[in-house]
Design an enzyme around this catalytic site. Structure first.
Site, mmCIF file in Angstrom:
data_model
loop_
_atom_site.group_PDB
_atom_site.id
_atom_site.type_symbol
_atom_site.label_atom_id
_atom_site.label_comp_id
_atom_site.label_asym_id
_atom_site.label_seq_id
_atom_site.Cartn_x
_atom_site.Cartn_y
_atom_site.Cartn_z
ATOM 1 N N ARG A 142 -35.724 6.280 -6.376
ATOM 2 C CA ARG A 142 -35.457 5.029 -7.070
ATOM 3 C C ARG A 142 -35.139 5.367 -8.533
ATOM 4 O O ARG A 142 -35.594 6.383 -9.055
ATOM 5 C CB ARG A 142 -36.675 4.099 -7.022
ATOM 6 C CG ARG A 142 -37.138 3.738 -5.609
ATOM 7 C CD ARG A 142 -38.379 2.854 -5.678
ATOM 8 N NE ARG A 142 -38.844 2.451 -4.355
ATOM 9 C CZ ARG A 142 -39.797 3.073 -3.664
ATOM 10 N NH1 ARG A 142 -40.406 4.126 -4.185
ATOM 11 N NH2 ARG A 142 -40.152 2.645 -2.464
ATOM 12 N N LYS A 166 -43.907 3.167 -5.984
ATOM 13 C CA LYS A 166 -44.449 1.814 -6.088
ATOM 14 C C LYS A 166 -45.963 1.847 -5.933
ATOM 15 O O LYS A 166 -46.499 2.559 -5.088
ATOM 16 C CB LYS A 166 -43.831 0.916 -5.008
ATOM 17 C CG LYS A 166 -42.369 0.568 -5.274
ATOM 18 C CD LYS A 166 -41.867 -0.463 -4.297
ATOM 19 C CE LYS A 166 -40.451 -0.911 -4.643
ATOM 20 N NZ LYS A 166 -39.942 -1.912 -3.701
ATOM 21 N N HIS A 237 -29.015 2.506 -6.674
ATOM 22 C CA HIS A 237 -29.791 2.481 -5.430
ATOM 23 C C HIS A 237 -28.942 2.924 -4.238
ATOM 24 O O HIS A 237 -29.480 3.326 -3.207
ATOM 25 C CB HIS A 237 -30.345 1.070 -5.190
ATOM 26 C CG HIS A 237 -31.712 1.075 -4.573
ATOM 27 N ND1 HIS A 237 -32.823 1.572 -5.216
ATOM 28 C CD2 HIS A 237 -32.132 0.658 -3.355
ATOM 29 C CE1 HIS A 237 -33.885 1.444 -4.421
ATOM 30 N NE2 HIS A 237 -33.490 0.892 -3.300
ATOM 31 N N ARG A 240 -29.691 6.371 -3.111
ATOM 32 C CA ARG A 240 -30.895 6.440 -2.269
ATOM 33 C C ARG A 240 -30.555 6.060 -0.831
ATOM 34 O O ARG A 240 -30.990 6.720 0.115
ATOM 35 C CB ARG A 240 -31.955 5.514 -2.858
ATOM 36 C CG ARG A 240 -33.269 5.433 -2.104
ATOM 37 C CD ARG A 240 -34.232 4.620 -2.957
ATOM 38 N NE ARG A 240 -35.347 4.061 -2.209
ATOM 39 C CZ ARG A 240 -36.496 4.690 -2.001
ATOM 40 N NH1 ARG A 240 -36.664 5.912 -2.460
ATOM 41 N NH2 ARG A 240 -37.486 4.106 -1.343
ATOM 42 N N HIS A 263 -41.804 5.030 1.767
ATOM 43 C CA HIS A 263 -42.016 3.784 2.498
ATOM 44 C C HIS A 263 -43.402 3.783 3.137
ATOM 45 O O HIS A 263 -43.793 4.767 3.779
ATOM 46 C CB HIS A 263 -40.961 3.619 3.602
ATOM 47 C CG HIS A 263 -39.597 3.316 3.081
ATOM 48 N ND1 HIS A 263 -38.464 3.434 3.858
ATOM 49 C CD2 HIS A 263 -39.170 2.899 1.859
ATOM 50 C CE1 HIS A 263 -37.405 3.106 3.133
ATOM 51 N NE2 HIS A 263 -37.811 2.781 1.925
ATOM 52 N N TYR A 272 -31.973 1.938 8.121
ATOM 53 C CA TYR A 272 -30.985 3.004 8.006
ATOM 54 C C TYR A 272 -30.504 3.490 9.366
ATOM 55 O O TYR A 272 -29.435 4.080 9.469
ATOM 56 C CB TYR A 272 -31.565 4.169 7.202
ATOM 57 C CG TYR A 272 -31.874 3.784 5.783
ATOM 58 C CD1 TYR A 272 -30.863 3.504 4.864
ATOM 59 C CD2 TYR A 272 -33.187 3.667 5.347
ATOM 60 C CE1 TYR A 272 -31.143 3.123 3.569
ATOM 61 C CE2 TYR A 272 -33.476 3.293 4.042
ATOM 62 C CZ TYR A 272 -32.454 3.023 3.171
ATOM 63 O OH TYR A 272 -32.732 2.641 1.889
#
Length: 294
Positions: A142, A166, A237, A240, A263, A272
């Protein structure tokens, strides 16, 4: 209300340990809602007031995804006020979120990635740019993760970087040898010349001698892509997304890709596989002999 917002923002940042970007997003959403209430001179907030605010956002051409995010921000804020016994009911409780049409993330083709990365840098800033682009794409970072990297997060001997994603959760991501070599050259030869007397442990330095910002990287990426002849409109992004899609296309395990992306839920990574399946379908239609028209 603004005092309650301030207390809530401190709560999610200090106790819930949400990232700076998430905290700022909540704050913007709640202050925007507070301004709406103040302009309407609303004190006792009802469900109808929430609906009026949603209509206001829609009239201002906010996208459904944006409206849904703002409603979630308001709902969680009122949940907090209920836990603190400052209100007895949540006016958002019966509000339904707008239905969001799911769209597949944009990616760059392998050819476009090569166009973006395969250039010979001449100046210190160009060496920094190449290192940033290689790292952003090569590790699926990110933008906030990229610009917040410190020198201590880089292990050039064992080819990996340490990321705080995150919720400030740590993960380790391997680097390709080419990425390590480019990064090593930037750090050992060019980084110090960009500092201009400032002291910082941040990895990537701006032309002003301080850590580069998310906006600075975005501007650099846009300018560089144009210079390399890439006409597709894309964001940081997208690098990514391209990282994840190409790994899956070449046979990488879905869970491994999810871990590298940071994730928590594998369902987040599964989007994806749709991109990868689209590629397989195109290849089938183009190359399978039984699909050729007679």
């Amino acid at each position: 209300m603004n005092r309650n917002i301030e207390e809530y923002i401190n709560y999610i940042y200090i106790e819930k340990k949400l990232s700076d970007n998430t905290k700022d997003a909540y704050q913007r959403d709640l202050l925007s809602f507070s301004n709406f209430l103040n302009n309407k001179k609303i004190n006792n907030i009802t469900t109808n007031d929430i609906r009026d605010y949603i209509n206001h956002l829609s009239d201002n051409n906010d996208k459904d995804k944006t409206i849904a995010r703002k409603v979630v921000s308001i709902r969680t804020f009122f949940d907090y006020l209920m836990r603190e016994n400052k209100i007895s009911t949540n006016p958002c409780e019966k509000i339904e979120l707008p239905k969001i049409k799911k769209t597949l993330p944009k990616t760059l083709s392998e050819e476009e990635i090569n166009m973006l990365l395969d250039f010979k840098p001449n100046t210190a800033l160009e060496h920094r740019n190449k290192a940033m682009l290689e790292l952003a794409y090569g590790c699926g970072l990110r933008v906030s993760e990229l610009v917040n990297l410190s020198l201590n997060d880089i292990n050039l001997e064992d080819d990996y970087i340490r990321i705080f994603g995150k919720g400030k959760k740590e993960r380790i991501v391997p680097m390709a040898t080419i990425t390590t070599n480019i990064l090593e050259e930037y750090i050992n030869v060019y980084r110090n010349s960009l500092l201009k007397g400032y002291l910082t442990d941040k990895l990537f330095i701006s032309s002003y001698g301080k850590a580069i910002t998310r906006q600075g990287f975005f501007k650099m990426l846009k300018k560089h892509a144009k210079e390399m002849g890439i006409e597709k409109d894309f964001s940081p992004h997208t690098l990514r997304h391209s990282f994840a899609t190409e790994l899956l296309e070449y046979g990488a395990d879905l869970r491994s890709v999810g871990e590298m992306l940071g994730h928590e839920n594998i369902k987040t990574t599964q989007i994806y596989t749709h991109l990868s399946n689209n590629k397989l379908k195109k290849d089938y239609e183009e190359y399978h002999p039984r699909n050729k028209k007679i």
